[in-house]
Scaffold this motif. Structure first.
Motif, PDB file in Angstrom:
ATOM      1  N   GLU A  55      22.279  41.234  63.257  1.00 30.99           N
ATOM      2  CA  GLU A  55      20.951  40.665  63.016  1.00 30.99           C
ATOM      3  C   GLU A  55      21.010  38.864  62.381  1.00 30.99           C
ATOM      4  OE1 GLU A  55      19.822  43.712  59.363  1.00 30.99           O
ATOM      5  OE2 GLU A  55      21.501  42.287  58.599  1.00 30.99           O
TER       6      GLU A  55
ATOM      7  N   PHE B 153      19.649  38.305  65.857  1.00 29.21           N
ATOM      8  CA  PHE B 153      17.889  38.300  66.236  1.00 29.21           C
ATOM      9  C   PHE B 153      16.996  37.060  65.219  1.00 29.21           C
ATOM     10  CE2 PHE B 153      13.571  39.866  65.614  1.00 29.21           C
ATOM     11  CZ  PHE B 153      13.611  40.858  66.511  1.00 29.21           C
TER      12      PHE B 153
ATOM     13  N   LEU C  54       9.807  32.085  68.253  1.00 30.67           N
ATOM     14  CA  LEU C  54       8.503  31.260  67.315  1.00 30.67           C
ATOM     15  C   LEU C  54       8.601  29.212  67.602  1.00 30.67           C
ATOM     16  CD1 LEU C  54       6.382  32.156  65.434  1.00 30.67           C
ATOM     17  CD2 LEU C  54       7.955  31.442  63.141  1.00 30.67           C
TER      18      LEU C  54
ATOM     19  N   TYR D 273      14.677  41.673  73.179  1.00 26.41           N
ATOM     20  CA  TYR D 273      14.381  42.922  73.714  1.00 26.41           C
ATOM     21  C   TYR D 273      15.922  43.512  73.862  1.00 26.41           C
ATOM     22  CZ  TYR D 273       9.314  42.568  73.955  1.00 26.41           C
ATOM     23  OH  TYR D 273       8.046  42.318  73.864  1.00 26.41           O
TER      24      TYR D 273
ATOM     25  N   LEU E 251      17.370  44.405  70.196  1.00 22.92           N
ATOM     26  CA  LEU E 251      17.072  46.338  69.660  1.00 22.92           C
ATOM     27  C   LEU E 251      17.024  46.652  70.955  1.00 22.92           C
ATOM     28  CD1 LEU E 251      12.975  45.133  68.807  1.00 22.92           C
ATOM     29  CD2 LEU E 251      15.628  45.803  68.112  1.00 22.92           C
TER      30      LEU E 251
ATOM     31  N   LEU F 173      -0.136  39.390  56.484  1.00 21.43           N
ATOM     32  CA  LEU F 173       0.396  40.527  57.303  1.00 21.43           C
ATOM     33  C   LEU F 173       1.682  40.335  57.114  1.00 21.43           C
ATOM     34  CD1 LEU F 173      -0.422  39.856  60.870  1.00 21.43           C
ATOM     35  CD2 LEU F 173      -0.688  42.072  59.971  1.00 21.43           C
TER      36      LEU F 173
ATOM     37  N   VAL G 192       3.865  43.492  55.478  1.00 28.21           N
ATOM     38  CA  VAL G 192       4.821  44.379  56.614  1.00 28.21           C
ATOM     39  C   VAL G 192       5.946  44.191  55.378  1.00 28.21           C
ATOM     40  CG1 VAL G 192       6.818  43.875  58.127  1.00 28.21           C
ATOM     41  CG2 VAL G 192       4.565  44.051  59.041  1.00 28.21           C
TER      42      VAL G 192
ATOM     43  N   THR H  14      14.148  50.126  54.554  1.00 30.87           N
ATOM     44  CA  THR H  14      14.053  50.485  56.454  1.00 30.87           C
ATOM     45  C   THR H  14      15.091  49.624  56.773  1.00 30.87           C
ATOM     46  OG1 THR H  14      11.676  51.156  55.795  1.00 30.87           O
ATOM     47  CG2 THR H  14      13.024  51.936  58.094  1.00 30.87           C
ATOM     48  N   TRP H  15      16.037  50.431  57.840  1.00 30.58           N
ATOM     49  CA  TRP H  15      16.841  49.952  58.137  1.00 30.58           C
ATOM     50  C   TRP H  15      16.996  50.781  59.893  1.00 30.58           C
ATOM     51  CZ3 TRP H  15      17.457  49.256  53.480  1.00 30.58           C
ATOM     52  CH2 TRP H  15      17.729  48.173  53.523  1.00 30.58           C
ATOM     53  N   ILE H  16      16.762  50.150  61.162  1.00 26.03           N
ATOM     54  CA  ILE H  16      17.031  50.587  62.164  1.00 26.03           C
ATOM     55  C   ILE H  16      18.756  51.105  62.761  1.00 26.03           C
ATOM     56  CG2 ILE H  16      16.155  49.987  64.945  1.00 26.03           C
ATOM     57  CD1 ILE H  16      14.549  47.557  64.501  1.00 26.03           C
TER      58      ILE H  16
ATOM     59  N   HIS I  13      18.329  45.182  59.147  1.00 23.58           N
ATOM     60  CA  HIS I  13      16.609  45.277  58.380  1.00 23.58           C
ATOM     61  C   HIS I  13      15.466  45.237  59.886  1.00 23.58           C
ATOM     62  CE1 HIS I  13      13.482  45.132  55.482  1.00 23.58           C
ATOM     63  NE2 HIS I  13      15.862  45.505  54.669  1.00 23.58           N
ATOM     64  N   LEU I  14      14.221  46.455  59.495  1.00 23.93           N
ATOM     65  CA  LEU I  14      13.102  46.080  60.056  1.00 23.93           C
ATOM     66  C   LEU I  14      12.478  45.154  59.695  1.00 23.93           C
ATOM     67  CD1 LEU I  14      11.555  48.048  62.530  1.00 23.93           C
ATOM     68  CD2 LEU I  14      10.717  49.536  60.666  1.00 23.93           C
ATOM     69  N   ALA I  15      12.734  44.942  58.684  1.00 21.32           N
ATOM     70  CA  ALA I  15      11.414  43.739  58.857  1.00 21.32           C
ATOM     71  C   ALA I  15      11.497  42.533  59.568  1.00 21.32           C
ATOM     72  CB  ALA I  15      11.687  43.341  56.493  1.00 21.32           C
ATOM     73  N   TYR I  16      12.976  42.224  59.834  1.00 18.89           N
ATOM     74  CA  TYR I  16      12.757  40.830  60.779  1.00 18.89           C
ATOM     75  C   TYR I  16      12.198  40.891  61.877  1.00 18.89           C
ATOM     76  CZ  TYR I  16      17.146  39.692  58.077  1.00 18.89           C
ATOM     77  OH  TYR I  16      18.036  39.370  57.211  1.00 18.89           O
ATOM     78  N   PRO I  17      12.393  41.733  63.129  1.00 19.94           N
ATOM     79  CA  PRO I  17      11.595  41.917  63.874  1.00 19.94           C
ATOM     80  C   PRO I  17       9.586  42.343  63.923  1.00 19.94           C
ATOM     81  CG  PRO I  17      12.499  44.196  64.081  1.00 19.94           C
ATOM     82  CD  PRO I  17      13.622  43.115  62.798  1.00 19.94           C
ATOM     83  N   ALA I  18       9.419  43.375  62.552  1.00 21.63           N
ATOM     84  CA  ALA I  18       8.605  42.964  62.177  1.00 21.63           C
ATOM     85  C   ALA I  18       7.424  41.917  61.554  1.00 21.63           C
ATOM     86  CB  ALA I  18       8.028  43.755  60.905  1.00 21.63           C
ATOM     87  N   VAL I  19       8.549  41.062  60.465  1.00 20.74           N
ATOM     88  CA  VAL I  19       8.438  39.875  60.664  1.00 20.74           C
ATOM     89  C   VAL I  19       7.632  38.618  61.951  1.00 20.74           C
ATOM     90  CG1 VAL I  19       8.856  37.710  59.280  1.00 20.74           C
ATOM     91  CG2 VAL I  19       8.688  39.873  57.945  1.00 20.74           C
ATOM     92  N   LEU I  20       9.037  38.886  62.051  1.00 14.74           N
ATOM     93  CA  LEU I  20       8.502  37.987  64.008  1.00 14.74           C
ATOM     94  C   LEU I  20       7.517  38.672  64.281  1.00 14.74           C
ATOM     95  CD1 LEU I  20       9.649  35.853  65.297  1.00 14.74           C
ATOM     96  CD2 LEU I  20      10.706  37.301  66.917  1.00 14.74           C
TER      97      LEU I  20
ATOM     98  N   ALA J  42       4.690  39.084  63.981  1.00 14.45           N
ATOM     99  CA  ALA J  42       3.380  38.628  63.073  1.00 14.45           C
ATOM    100  C   ALA J  42       3.240  37.339  62.811  1.00 14.45           C
ATOM    101  CB  ALA J  42       3.629  39.442  61.224  1.00 14.45           C
ATOM    102  N   LEU J  43       4.748  36.966  63.013  1.00 17.09           N
ATOM    103  CA  LEU J  43       4.095  35.091  62.867  1.00 17.09           C
ATOM    104  C   LEU J  43       3.860  34.984  64.262  1.00 17.09           C
ATOM    105  CD1 LEU J  43       7.055  33.978  60.744  1.00 17.09           C
ATOM    106  CD2 LEU J  43       4.438  34.186  60.031  1.00 17.09           C
ATOM    107  N   LEU J  44       4.117  35.589  65.594  1.00 17.24           N
ATOM    108  CA  LEU J  44       4.069  35.240  66.705  1.00 17.24           C
ATOM    109  C   LEU J  44       2.706  35.709  66.428  1.00 17.24           C
ATOM    110  CD1 LEU J  44       6.934  36.406  68.661  1.00 17.24           C
ATOM    111  CD2 LEU J  44       5.637  34.280  68.714  1.00 17.24           C
TER     112      LEU J  44
ATOM    113  N   LEU K  44       6.794  42.931  70.844  1.00 15.90           N
ATOM    114  CA  LEU K  44       8.201  43.333  69.740  1.00 15.90           C
ATOM    115  C   LEU K  44       7.764  44.305  68.601  1.00 15.90           C
ATOM    116  CD1 LEU K  44      10.770  42.570  69.819  1.00 15.90           C
ATOM    117  CD2 LEU K  44       9.411  40.741  67.872  1.00 15.90           C
TER     118      LEU K  44
ATOM    119  N   ALA L 129      10.561  47.752  68.080  1.00 18.27           N
ATOM    120  CA  ALA L 129      11.171  47.784  67.375  1.00 18.27           C
ATOM    121  C   ALA L 129      10.928  48.968  66.734  1.00 18.27           C
ATOM    122  CB  ALA L 129      10.549  46.477  66.072  1.00 18.27           C
ATOM    123  N   PHE L 130       9.699  50.017  66.359  1.00 11.55           N
ATOM    124  CA  PHE L 130       9.473  50.813  66.003  1.00 11.55           C
ATOM    125  C   PHE L 130       9.634  51.773  66.940  1.00 11.55           C
ATOM    126  CE2 PHE L 130       6.664  48.108  63.191  1.00 11.55           C
ATOM    127  CZ  PHE L 130       6.984  49.245  62.248  1.00 11.55           C
TER     128      PHE L 130
END
Lengths: 208, 124
Positions: free
Chosen positions: A26, A29, A37, A67, A70, A127, A131, A138-140, B2-9, B11-13, B43, B47-48
């Motif tokens: 994490e 990442f 960004l 990627y 992930l 967004l 989100v 939720t965790w991957i 945490h799934l929020a990391y790629p989702a937030v990234l 969204a910002l992108l 992305l 992630a999903f």
């Protein structure tokens, strides 16, 4: 989620999902994401057109690293090959062929910049809020075999997605032919360049 | 992770690309911003897909297949888009999308000073 199957190579901090104790993946990442960004922000705000294309390379390369983090290896290499390899080169050639100014161009941004900023910030807030609220718990699970190795991706692609894949190849062929036709027509009549807008009628005649 | 990391990234992108599409004038810079938006969507898809392939034992890998399709379509799009931008540049001598206002409605900000372009458009 299954703790019994934890391989010894799994990091120890994984088992209880600590909300404020990020794992190494994490942190990596997050850092790569910040770099990505930032590069994307510089791409859309810089006034030097060629620099925008070069910062786009950084952003797309950072996404390839994401990627990889992930465990989607095949997508990462496709990203490097197609985006960093060819799309950016195409964009640079486009900049050169339209005689983009080297150095700062003061009119890179249009007049509705502040409206665009307002729209972008509003959509970003909406967004991110949605989100984060939706996937707070939720965790991957990134342990075990990679979810996107070439073997897995190839098997699923050619077992379940053969027809869309073939249709996509036809689409790519059509796009290629279309791009060739579009750029050949303009080149065939006169010398290219900004002086080509003098004899518009004959050229338009050929376009019909 | 945490799934929020790629989702937030992503969204910002996406919003970064949105700003670029709305605020840039050069058509090629707009195409670059579109690429950023498409990558944000990619992305999200990856992630999903990783999340679902573990959580729901989903073996279709639809997210990664769709990512590959998106990359291919983006390559086709950038080829066609650049060809169109080059054709416009050869015809008009500019790739500034604020000046390509032939189909705009309402009062023309440049006034009736561009009859040549309109005549060319009418003869096409």
């Amino acid at each position: 989620m299954n703790l019994a199957a934890a391989a010894p190579l799994a990091d120890a901090a994984h088992a209880p999902h600590g909300f404020l104790s990020p794992t190494g993946v994490e942190i990596a990442f997050l850092l790569v994401g910040l770099a990505t960004l930032g590069a994307a922000l510089v791409t859309v705000t810089t006034r030097q057109l060629v620099h925008a294309a070069l910062w786009l390379v950084v952003a797309l390369g950072g996404l390839a690293v994401e990627y990889l983090l992930l465990t989607a290896e095949f997508i990462a290499w496709v990203q490097v090959l197609i985006y960093v390899g060819s799309v950016v080169v195409l964009l640079l050639f486009g900049l050169m062929l339209t005689r983009a100014p080297i150095g700062r161009s003061p009119d890179a941004d249009s007049g509705n910049r502040w409206a665009a900023l307002a729209v972008a910030i509003a959509s970003a807030v909406a967004l991110v809020w949605v989100v984060v609220d939706a996937f707070r718990t939720t965790w991957i699970d990134l342990d075990g075999p990679a979810a996107g190795s070439t073997r897995v991706t190839g098997a699923s692609l050619f077992r379940h997605w053969v027809l869309p894949f073939e249709a996509l190849s036809v689409l790519l062929l059509a796009a290629l032919v279309g791009a060739i036709v579009l750029s050949r027509k303009a080149k065939a009549d006169t010398a290219p360049g900004p002086s080509a807008d003098l004899d518009v009628p004959g050229e338009k005649e050929g376009a019909r | 992770m945490h799934l929020a990391y790629p989702a937030v990234l992503s969204a910002l992108l996406f919003c970064t690309g949105l700003y670029g599409v709305l605020a840039r004038r050069n058509a090629i810079l707009v195409l670059m911003s579109v690429e950023i938006m498409l990558n944000a969507v990619n992305l999200n898809l990856v992630a999903f897909d990783v999340w679902l392939s573990r959580t729901a034992q989903e073996t279709l890998h639809s997210g990664q297949a769709l990512t590959l399709f998106t990359i291919t379509i983006a390559a086709a799009e950038i080829g066609i888009g650049l060809a169109i931008v080059l054709a416009v540049y050869r015809n008009r001598g500019t790739s500034d999308i604020d000046k390509l206002r032939d189909t705009a409605e309402g009062p023309d900000p440049e006034g009736p000073g561009t009859p040549a372009a309109e005549k060319a458009e009418a003869s096409a």
